[in-house]
Scaffold this motif. Structure first.
Motif, PDB file in Angstrom:
ATOM      1  N   ASP A  44      45.248  25.980  33.895  1.00 49.49           N
ATOM      2  CA  ASP A  44      45.481  26.272  35.119  1.00 49.49           C
ATOM      3  C   ASP A  44      46.551  27.441  35.477  1.00 49.49           C
ATOM      4  O   ASP A  44      46.797  27.932  36.395  1.00 49.49           O
ATOM      5  N   ARG A  45      47.886  27.364  34.415  1.00 49.79           N
ATOM      6  CA  ARG A  45      48.657  28.318  34.449  1.00 49.79           C
ATOM      7  C   ARG A  45      49.005  28.461  32.878  1.00 49.79           C
ATOM      8  O   ARG A  45      48.767  27.755  32.038  1.00 49.79           O
ATOM      9  N   TYR A  46      49.912  29.394  32.948  1.00 48.04           N
ATOM     10  CA  TYR A  46      50.531  29.967  31.420  1.00 48.04           C
ATOM     11  C   TYR A  46      51.676  30.685  31.592  1.00 48.04           C
ATOM     12  O   TYR A  46      52.505  30.856  32.648  1.00 48.04           O
ATOM     13  N   PHE A  47      52.486  30.758  30.542  1.00 48.71           N
ATOM     14  CA  PHE A  47      53.653  31.413  30.377  1.00 48.71           C
ATOM     15  C   PHE A  47      53.300  32.832  29.851  1.00 48.71           C
ATOM     16  O   PHE A  47      53.061  32.966  28.566  1.00 48.71           O
ATOM     17  N   PRO A  48      53.541  33.952  30.404  1.00 51.21           N
ATOM     18  CA  PRO A  48      53.432  35.328  29.971  1.00 51.21           C
ATOM     19  C   PRO A  48      53.910  35.469  28.842  1.00 51.21           C
ATOM     20  O   PRO A  48      53.478  36.248  27.835  1.00 51.21           O
ATOM     21  N   HIS A  49      55.185  35.393  28.621  1.00 51.11           N
ATOM     22  CA  HIS A  49      56.092  35.475  27.458  1.00 51.11           C
ATOM     23  C   HIS A  49      55.873  34.336  26.281  1.00 51.11           C
ATOM     24  O   HIS A  49      56.348  34.726  25.127  1.00 51.11           O
TER      25      HIS A  49
ATOM     26  N   LEU B 159      56.545  22.714  19.982  1.00 51.74           N
ATOM     27  CA  LEU B 159      55.604  22.125  19.721  1.00 51.74           C
ATOM     28  C   LEU B 159      54.459  23.173  18.858  1.00 51.74           C
ATOM     29  O   LEU B 159      53.870  22.862  17.710  1.00 51.74           O
ATOM     30  N   ARG B 160      54.556  24.302  19.326  1.00 54.54           N
ATOM     31  CA  ARG B 160      53.615  25.217  18.731  1.00 54.54           C
ATOM     32  C   ARG B 160      54.399  25.408  17.477  1.00 54.54           C
ATOM     33  O   ARG B 160      53.475  25.724  16.281  1.00 54.54           O
TER      34      ARG B 160
ATOM     35  N   ILE C  64      47.679  20.900  28.309  1.00 55.98           N
ATOM     36  CA  ILE C  64      48.766  21.077  29.085  1.00 55.98           C
ATOM     37  C   ILE C  64      48.827  21.688  30.279  1.00 55.98           C
ATOM     38  O   ILE C  64      48.448  22.916  30.365  1.00 55.98           O
ATOM     39  N   THR C  65      49.042  21.213  31.423  1.00 58.69           N
ATOM     40  CA  THR C  65      49.136  21.898  32.971  1.00 58.69           C
ATOM     41  C   THR C  65      50.779  22.004  33.079  1.00 58.69           C
ATOM     42  O   THR C  65      51.167  21.098  33.390  1.00 58.69           O
ATOM     43  N   PRO C  66      51.375  23.204  32.477  1.00 63.38           N
ATOM     44  CA  PRO C  66      52.701  23.207  32.140  1.00 63.38           C
ATOM     45  C   PRO C  66      53.427  23.223  33.522  1.00 63.38           C
ATOM     46  O   PRO C  66      52.936  23.771  34.707  1.00 63.38           O
ATOM     47  N   THR C  67      54.708  22.609  33.706  1.00 68.54           N
ATOM     48  CA  THR C  67      55.609  22.869  34.821  1.00 68.54           C
ATOM     49  C   THR C  67      56.540  24.138  34.747  1.00 68.54           C
ATOM     50  O   THR C  67      56.502  24.695  33.555  1.00 68.54           O
ATOM     51  N   LYS C  68      57.343  24.235  35.598  1.00 70.13           N
ATOM     52  CA  LYS C  68      58.255  25.158  35.482  1.00 70.13           C
ATOM     53  C   LYS C  68      58.870  25.660  34.306  1.00 70.13           C
ATOM     54  O   LYS C  68      58.603  26.951  33.730  1.00 70.13           O
ATOM     55  N   ASN C  69      59.711  24.817  33.711  1.00 68.86           N
ATOM     56  CA  ASN C  69      60.600  25.310  32.545  1.00 68.86           C
ATOM     57  C   ASN C  69      60.058  24.380  31.314  1.00 68.86           C
ATOM     58  O   ASN C  69      60.941  24.151  30.437  1.00 68.86           O
TER      59      ASN C  69
ATOM     60  N   ASP D 276      58.526  25.844  28.884  1.00 70.12           N
ATOM     61  CA  ASP D 276      58.131  27.119  27.998  1.00 70.12           C
ATOM     62  C   ASP D 276      58.678  26.547  26.644  1.00 70.12           C
ATOM     63  O   ASP D 276      58.351  26.762  25.497  1.00 70.12           O
ATOM     64  N   LYS D 277      60.087  26.239  26.839  1.00 71.11           N
ATOM     65  CA  LYS D 277      60.705  25.642  25.448  1.00 71.11           C
ATOM     66  C   LYS D 277      60.189  24.889  24.666  1.00 71.11           C
ATOM     67  O   LYS D 277      59.943  24.787  23.489  1.00 71.11           O
TER      68      LYS D 277
END
Lengths: 348, 348
Positions: free
Chosen positions: B150-155, B139-140, B126-131, B133-134
Motif C-alpha cells: 500500500d505504501r513504502y519508504f523511498p529511502h 528486521l531486514r 506490512i502496511t507501514p505507519t509513519k515512523n 522505517d527504523k
DNA sequence: ACAAAATGCTACAACGATTTAGCCTTGCCC
DNA sequence: GGGCAAGGCTAAATCGTTGTAGCATTTTGT
C-alpha cells in the motif's frame, strides 16, 4: 539473527538459566532469589531487550497464547468487522489470532481445524459449517476451549454467541406487515444451519401471527456458493415469478446487496413499488437511495462476548467442565426508507 | 489430550524416533531406510493420524510456516479483501497468517512487529505507519523477508507492492477536467506517506497539465483518526468554504463514504451539482444513486504479488540478498454517474 | 580371504524455555 | 557443637522434532 535467549542473560549475570527464568516470570520471591540478583537479571534483560521465544515456551507449557478464528469469509464486512473486535479484545489478554475462511465448505473447515490444532492454538472461535459437529465434539472432548459464533449445533452442548435470528427476521417481517405490505417474499440461503433456519422461522411466524397467508412460492433458497452475477439472475427471475409481490426480505447481507442490484435492474422502485429489508447493516444500506431497512447485529457486543467466554475457558483450572455459556443477542431493526412506503405508487 | 508424537510411532514400529523423522520427512531414500521399515512407519503414522507438532518443529528448524500480516484496519473493506487473497495464496504454500491492525498508529505497529517477532513468524507483510522505517530496517538486517504494501519508504531498499497512486489520482482528476469540471477540490488524509503524497501529486499534476489553476484552498487534509461524524462535519464545512466548487476527489475509500454522506446532508446533487470521484471500489460506490466513479485497485493482483515475492524470499538460500522487487500496479478508473454531468443543472 | 565400501539404522545433542528436585551454606536453638 | 530450618541458588529433565555423527552388519572388490 539469533535472538537473545535466557542463556545469554544467565551468562552475563553469572547465574544459571533457571534463576533467570524464575526472576523473569515473577517468581523471584517464591523461589527465594535475592533482590540483588533479581535486579541485576532484570536490568540485563531490559538492556538486551530480551523477549521469550514463544515457540519454546509454548512447547514446554502447552500454551501458545494464540487463538484460532474460523470465519466464513474474512472479506465479508460482517466477519471482517468481527475479526477486528476479536483482535482488539484478544490483544487485551495478550493473545494473537490466526484466522481462516471456510467459504462455508466443510472440507475447508476441517482442514483449518486440523492446521490450527497442530499449531497448538489454545482456543477456537468457530463459525461452523454444515457437518462440522463431529470435529467440534472431538476438539471439545480433547478439552480445547471453543466458542461457536453466528450459528451453532442444537445437539451439541457448546459455548456460543449468536444473534436472535428468529427475532431479527420476525421483527423485519412484522415491520413490513405493519407498513401495509401484503405479499412478502424471502430470499435466503439453502442451509440447514441454525442461523438460516431461525431466520426462516421468524419470517414464517411473523406472517402467521399477522394472519398473512404463506406459501412456498414466496420463498427462494439459493446455494451459498453462487457468484454475484448468478445471485442477481436467480433473484430477478424469482421476483418476477411471484404474483403481486409487495416486499422482500433478504436474509443475509450479500443477498441484500445482490437483491438491490436485482431490483434495480428490474427498474422497480425500492420503497415504493417494493418494500425491502436486508440483514446486517452496511454502508451501502445506510447510504443507498432509498436507504435500506435492515436487521443489524451488535458486532461489538458479539465480539466482546466471544472473547470473554473464551478467556474464561482458557483460564479455567484443568479439565473442570463448565456448563456452556450460550448467549443470544438481540438484533436491532433499523428502519429506513426502503420499507416505509415512501408515498409512491405501487405496481400491479 | 496429548497428541501423537514421533516417539509413539517409533515405539509401535519398533524403530528409533530418528528413523521415523527421516521417513516422514521424505528422506527415507537419502538416509537409506529400507522400503519395509518406511512403509510400516507410514502406515502407523496414518493410522494414528500423526501430525507433527509445529511448535517443536519450529523451535528446531527456525521455521514456523507463519506469516505476519500487518494492516491498517482489518475491518476496512480494502484490507479485509486483501487479507482474504493473502490467506488463499499463503495457504497454497502451507503458510498461515497472523494478522494485526495498526490503526495507522506507529506505537501499535511497533508492538505488533515485536509480538510477531518473538512469535517467530517467517516473514512479514506490512502496511507501514509513519515512523516504522527504523524497525523495518532492523528486521531486514536480521534477514527477515518483508514485503511492504500500500505504501513504502523511498529511502529504504525493500520489496513492496503498491498501486500507482499518482496515476490513480491523475486519471481521476483528468477525467473530472475532461468532463468539464473547473474547480476541483481534493479531500485527503494529512500524511507524509507515499500513498497519500502520490495521490496528492497526481491530483496537482493533472490540474497543471490541464492548465487549471491550483491553490491551497482546494485541499482539505484531515487526520486519519477522526470518527465518521467528525469526518462528515469537517468535509461539509470544507465543501462550503470553496467558492464555485465543481467537483471533489476523495483520496481514500472511507473519505469517499463520509464525503458522500456530507454532500447528501448538504443536499447537493451528486453528479449534477457536484462531481465526485472516490478511491478504492466498494459496493456502495457501485450501487449508490448516482453511482460513484472511483479509482479501483487490483486487489487480487496485489495480494498475489505480495505473497509471491514473500515466498520467493522465504525459499531463498541463506542470507543471499536479492535485489528488492518493487511492483507498482496500475489502477483502473471506473467511470460512473457521479462524474459525468448527468445532464442536470449546476449550482452557482 | 580380508580390507573397503555400502547398507540400515540409532544415540545423542540441540532448539529455548519451564519446572522439579535438591545441593550447599549459614544461622539458630538448646 | 550437633541438629534443623531457612535461604539462595542450580542441575537436569522435559516438551517434540531435526540432524549429525557413528555403530554394526553385510556386500563388494581383488
Amino acid at each position: 539473527m539469533k535472538g537473545i535467549s535466557i542463556k545469554d542473560i544467565a551468562k552475563q549475570a553469572g547465574v544459571s538459566p533457571t534463576t533467570v527464568s524464575f526472576v523473569l516470570n515473577g517468581k523471584a520471591k517464591e523461589k527465594r532469589i535475592s533482590e540483588q540478583v533479581s535486579k541485576r537479571i532484570i536490568k540485563i534483560a531490559e538492556r538486551l531487550k530480551y523477549k521469550p521465544n514463544q515457540l519454546a515456551r509454548g512447547l514446554r507449557t502447552g500454551k501458545t497464547k494464540t487463538i484460532g478464528l474460523i470465519v466464513e469469509d474474512i472479506a465479508n464486512n460482517f466477519f471482517a468487522t468481527l475479526a477486528k473486535v476479536v483482535e482488539d479484545e484478544a490483544d487485551k489478554h495478550h493473545y494473537k489470532v490466526l484466522y481462516g475462511s471456510t467459504e462455508d465448505n466443510t472440507e475447508k473447515a476441517k482442514g483449518l481445524l486440523e492446521v490450527l490444532k497442530y499449531r497448538q492454538v489454545d482456543g477456537y472461535i468457530i463459525t461452523p459449517t454444515k457437518n462440522l459437529d463431529k470435529e467440534i465434539e472431538l476438539l471439545r472432548e480433547a478439552g480445547k476451549p471453543i466458542v461457536l459464533m453466528d450459528r451453532y449445533f442444537p445437539h451439541i452442548n457448546s459455548h456460543y454467541v449468536v444473534l436472535d435470528n428468529f427475532k431479527g427476521a420476525y421483527d423485519a417481517t412484522a415491520h413490513l406487515v405493519n407498513q401495509g405490505y401484503k405479499k412478502i417474499a424471502i430470499v435466503t440461503i439453502a442451509s440447514d444451519q441454525t442461523q438460516m433456519k431461525d431466520r426462516m422461522n421468524g419470517f414464517m411466524a411473523a406472517l402467521k401471527d399477522h394472519k398473512i397467508p404463506f406459501n412456498k412460492s414466496l420463498v427462494k433458497r439459493l446455494p451459498f456458493d453462487l457468484d454475484r452475477a448468478h445471485f442477481i439472475q436467480e433473484i430477478k427471475s424469482f421476483l418476477l415469478s411471484v404474483k403481486d409481490l409487495d416486499a422482500v426480505f433478504f436474509a443475509t447481507n450479500y443477498l441484500g446487496i445482490s437483491g438491490i442490484e436485482s431490483i434495480r435492474s428490474l427498474q422497480w422502485e425500492i420503497g415504493k413499488e417494493i418494500g425491502v429489508v436486508g440483514f446486517d447493516d452496511h454502508d451501502l444500506f445506510r447510504l443507498h437511495s432509498p436507504s435500506i431497512t435492515c436487521v443489524s447485529q451488535p458486532l461489538q457486543a458479539i465480539g466482546e462476548n466471544i472473547v470473554e467466554i473464551l478467556m474464561k475457558e482458557l483460564n479455567r483450572p484443568g479439565a473442570a467442565e463448565t456448563p456452556p455459556t450460550q448467549i443470544v443477542l438481540a438484533p436491532e431493526l433499523i428502519v429506513r426508507d426502503s420499507s416505509t412506503r415512501g408515498g409512491g405508487t405501487q405496481r400491479g
